[in-house]
Design a protein around this motif. Structure first.
Motif, PDB file in Angstrom:
ATOM      1  N   ILE A  24       9.938 -40.401  -1.588  1.00  0.00           N
ATOM      2  CA  ILE A  24      10.870 -40.536  -0.761  1.00  0.00           C
ATOM      3  C   ILE A  24      11.547 -42.057  -1.027  1.00  0.00           C
ATOM      4  O   ILE A  24      10.639 -42.760  -1.141  1.00  0.00           O
ATOM      5  CB  ILE A  24      10.739 -40.260   0.643  1.00  0.00           C
ATOM      6  N   ARG A  25      12.888 -42.243  -1.415  1.00  0.00           N
ATOM      7  CA  ARG A  25      13.607 -43.357  -1.600  1.00  0.00           C
ATOM      8  C   ARG A  25      14.891 -43.732  -1.012  1.00  0.00           C
ATOM      9  O   ARG A  25      15.695 -42.746  -1.149  1.00  0.00           O
ATOM     10  CB  ARG A  25      13.502 -43.741  -3.079  1.00  0.00           C
ATOM     11  N   GLY A  26      14.795 -44.674  -0.005  1.00  0.00           N
ATOM     12  CA  GLY A  26      15.692 -44.831   0.665  1.00  0.00           C
ATOM     13  C   GLY A  26      16.498 -43.726   1.603  1.00  0.00           C
ATOM     14  O   GLY A  26      17.433 -43.222   1.751  1.00  0.00           O
ATOM     15  N   GLY A  27      15.358 -42.925   2.117  1.00  0.00           N
ATOM     16  CA  GLY A  27      15.772 -41.577   2.775  1.00  0.00           C
ATOM     17  C   GLY A  27      15.833 -40.279   1.992  1.00  0.00           C
ATOM     18  O   GLY A  27      16.317 -39.145   2.550  1.00  0.00           O
ATOM     19  N   SER A  49      19.938 -46.660   1.544  1.00  0.00           N
ATOM     20  CA  SER A  49      20.362 -47.275   2.875  1.00  0.00           C
ATOM     21  C   SER A  49      19.510 -48.091   3.624  1.00  0.00           C
ATOM     22  O   SER A  49      20.109 -48.754   4.356  1.00  0.00           O
ATOM     23  CB  SER A  49      20.880 -46.066   3.655  1.00  0.00           C
ATOM     24  N   THR A  50      18.315 -47.933   3.388  1.00  0.00           N
ATOM     25  CA  THR A  50      17.406 -48.731   4.391  1.00  0.00           C
ATOM     26  C   THR A  50      17.367 -50.141   3.850  1.00  0.00           C
ATOM     27  O   THR A  50      17.374 -50.955   4.380  1.00  0.00           O
ATOM     28  CB  THR A  50      15.802 -48.204   3.969  1.00  0.00           C
ATOM     29  N   LEU A  51      17.361 -50.351   2.442  1.00  0.00           N
ATOM     30  CA  LEU A  51      17.650 -51.675   1.751  1.00  0.00           C
ATOM     31  C   LEU A  51      18.876 -52.268   2.113  1.00  0.00           C
ATOM     32  O   LEU A  51      19.145 -53.442   2.310  1.00  0.00           O
ATOM     33  CB  LEU A  51      17.414 -51.736   0.316  1.00  0.00           C
ATOM     34  N   ARG A 108      22.512 -49.684  -7.808  1.00  0.00           N
ATOM     35  CA  ARG A 108      21.852 -49.847  -9.125  1.00  0.00           C
ATOM     36  C   ARG A 108      20.758 -50.640  -9.505  1.00  0.00           C
ATOM     37  O   ARG A 108      20.310 -51.141 -10.584  1.00  0.00           O
ATOM     38  CB  ARG A 108      22.948 -50.583 -10.042  1.00  0.00           C
ATOM     39  N   GLN A 109      19.764 -50.945  -8.246  1.00  0.00           N
ATOM     40  CA  GLN A 109      18.799 -51.616  -8.190  1.00  0.00           C
ATOM     41  C   GLN A 109      17.664 -50.876  -8.917  1.00  0.00           C
ATOM     42  O   GLN A 109      17.815 -49.721  -9.063  1.00  0.00           O
ATOM     43  CB  GLN A 109      18.437 -52.152  -6.697  1.00  0.00           C
ATOM     44  N   PRO A 110      16.733 -51.698  -9.525  1.00  0.00           N
ATOM     45  CA  PRO A 110      15.624 -51.148 -10.013  1.00  0.00           C
ATOM     46  C   PRO A 110      15.024 -50.232  -9.094  1.00  0.00           C
ATOM     47  O   PRO A 110      14.817 -50.247  -8.008  1.00  0.00           O
ATOM     48  CB  PRO A 110      14.844 -52.069 -10.617  1.00  0.00           C
ATOM     49  N   PRO A 111      14.344 -48.739  -9.457  1.00  0.00           N
ATOM     50  CA  PRO A 111      13.471 -48.194  -8.429  1.00  0.00           C
ATOM     51  C   PRO A 111      12.342 -48.861  -7.903  1.00  0.00           C
ATOM     52  O   PRO A 111      12.009 -48.455  -6.884  1.00  0.00           O
ATOM     53  CB  PRO A 111      12.846 -46.897  -9.482  1.00  0.00           C
ATOM     54  N   THR A 112      11.991 -50.039  -8.297  1.00  0.00           N
ATOM     55  CA  THR A 112      10.793 -50.638  -7.662  1.00  0.00           C
ATOM     56  C   THR A 112      11.222 -51.568  -6.768  1.00  0.00           C
ATOM     57  O   THR A 112      10.475 -52.098  -5.726  1.00  0.00           O
ATOM     58  CB  THR A 112      10.255 -51.437  -8.844  1.00  0.00           C
ATOM     59  N   MET A 113      12.715 -51.762  -6.611  1.00  0.00           N
ATOM     60  CA  MET A 113      12.995 -52.626  -5.609  1.00  0.00           C
ATOM     61  C   MET A 113      13.359 -51.976  -4.432  1.00  0.00           C
ATOM     62  O   MET A 113      14.620 -51.534  -4.232  1.00  0.00           O
ATOM     63  CB  MET A 113      14.496 -53.317  -6.116  1.00  0.00           C
ATOM     64  N   GLN A 114      12.351 -51.776  -3.427  1.00  0.00           N
ATOM     65  CA  GLN A 114      12.451 -51.251  -2.288  1.00  0.00           C
ATOM     66  C   GLN A 114      12.056 -52.015  -1.030  1.00  0.00           C
ATOM     67  O   GLN A 114      11.379 -53.089  -1.325  1.00  0.00           O
ATOM     68  CB  GLN A 114      11.457 -49.884  -2.180  1.00  0.00           C
ATOM     69  N   LEU A 115      12.520 -51.850   0.021  1.00  0.00           N
ATOM     70  CA  LEU A 115      12.343 -52.728   1.131  1.00  0.00           C
ATOM     71  C   LEU A 115      10.753 -53.092   1.581  1.00  0.00           C
ATOM     72  O   LEU A 115      10.372 -54.488   1.454  1.00  0.00           O
ATOM     73  CB  LEU A 115      12.930 -52.092   2.424  1.00  0.00           C
ATOM     74  N   GLN A 116       9.980 -52.050   1.599  1.00  0.00           N
ATOM     75  CA  GLN A 116       8.466 -52.551   1.759  1.00  0.00           C
ATOM     76  C   GLN A 116       7.876 -53.260   0.868  1.00  0.00           C
ATOM     77  O   GLN A 116       7.190 -54.163   1.141  1.00  0.00           O
ATOM     78  CB  GLN A 116       7.530 -51.255   2.200  1.00  0.00           C
TER      79      GLN A 116
END
Length: 139
Positions: A24-27, A49-51, A108-116
């Motif tokens: 799950i990424r960004g919901g 959307s979370t980010l 377009r952010q990298p997949p590793t760029m997530q909020l947590q």
């Protein structure tokens, strides 16, 4: 990628088994192949959307501090009824390089760029070092 092909005894049915997992990424659900490659269900980039929400909060809170609406992060946390640690970590997102912010908003952010992970690990303050840190994969 290893696949398993099975043909029925009467030769009318072929079953192909492909190992994969879901993340799950960004919901949204994302298919992850065994080699770690992300397979997006849609060709268009999707904003996390979370980010994006956290980024909007960061810029709003930063503006509140700059305008003098609040003097400290703890005042913002109290007003927003949030943990001061969360507010200070999210507020740090306002320091991201403009091109990285644009990439997040465009999806377009990298997949590793997530909020947590951003909140847990942090990131460099200098914009060029941020670009290097995120491997320039925002293109």
């Amino acid at each position: 990628m290893m696949t398993d092909v099975e043909i029925s005894t009467d030769g009318t049915t072929i079953t192909v088994t492909i190992p994969m997992s879901f993340k799950i990424r960004g919901g949204r659900k994302l298919i992850v192949a065994p080699d770690g490659m992300h397979l997006s269900p849609s060709p268009r980039p999707q904003a996390d959307s979370t980010l994006v929400k956290a980024l909007a909060r960061a810029f709003r809170w930063s503006e509140m501090l700059e305008c003098g609406d609040f003097a400290t992060v703890s005042e913002i946390a109290r007003a927003e009824k949030m943990n001061i640690s969360y507010v200070s970590h999210v507020l740090r997102l306002a320091l991201l390089a403009p091109d990285l912010v644009e990439a997040i908003l465009d999806g377009r952010q990298p997949p590793t760029m997530q909020l947590q992970p951003l909140m847990r690990q942090g990131f460099p303050i200098e914009w060029q070092k941020q670009r290097e840190f995120f491997s320039g994969t925002t293109r």
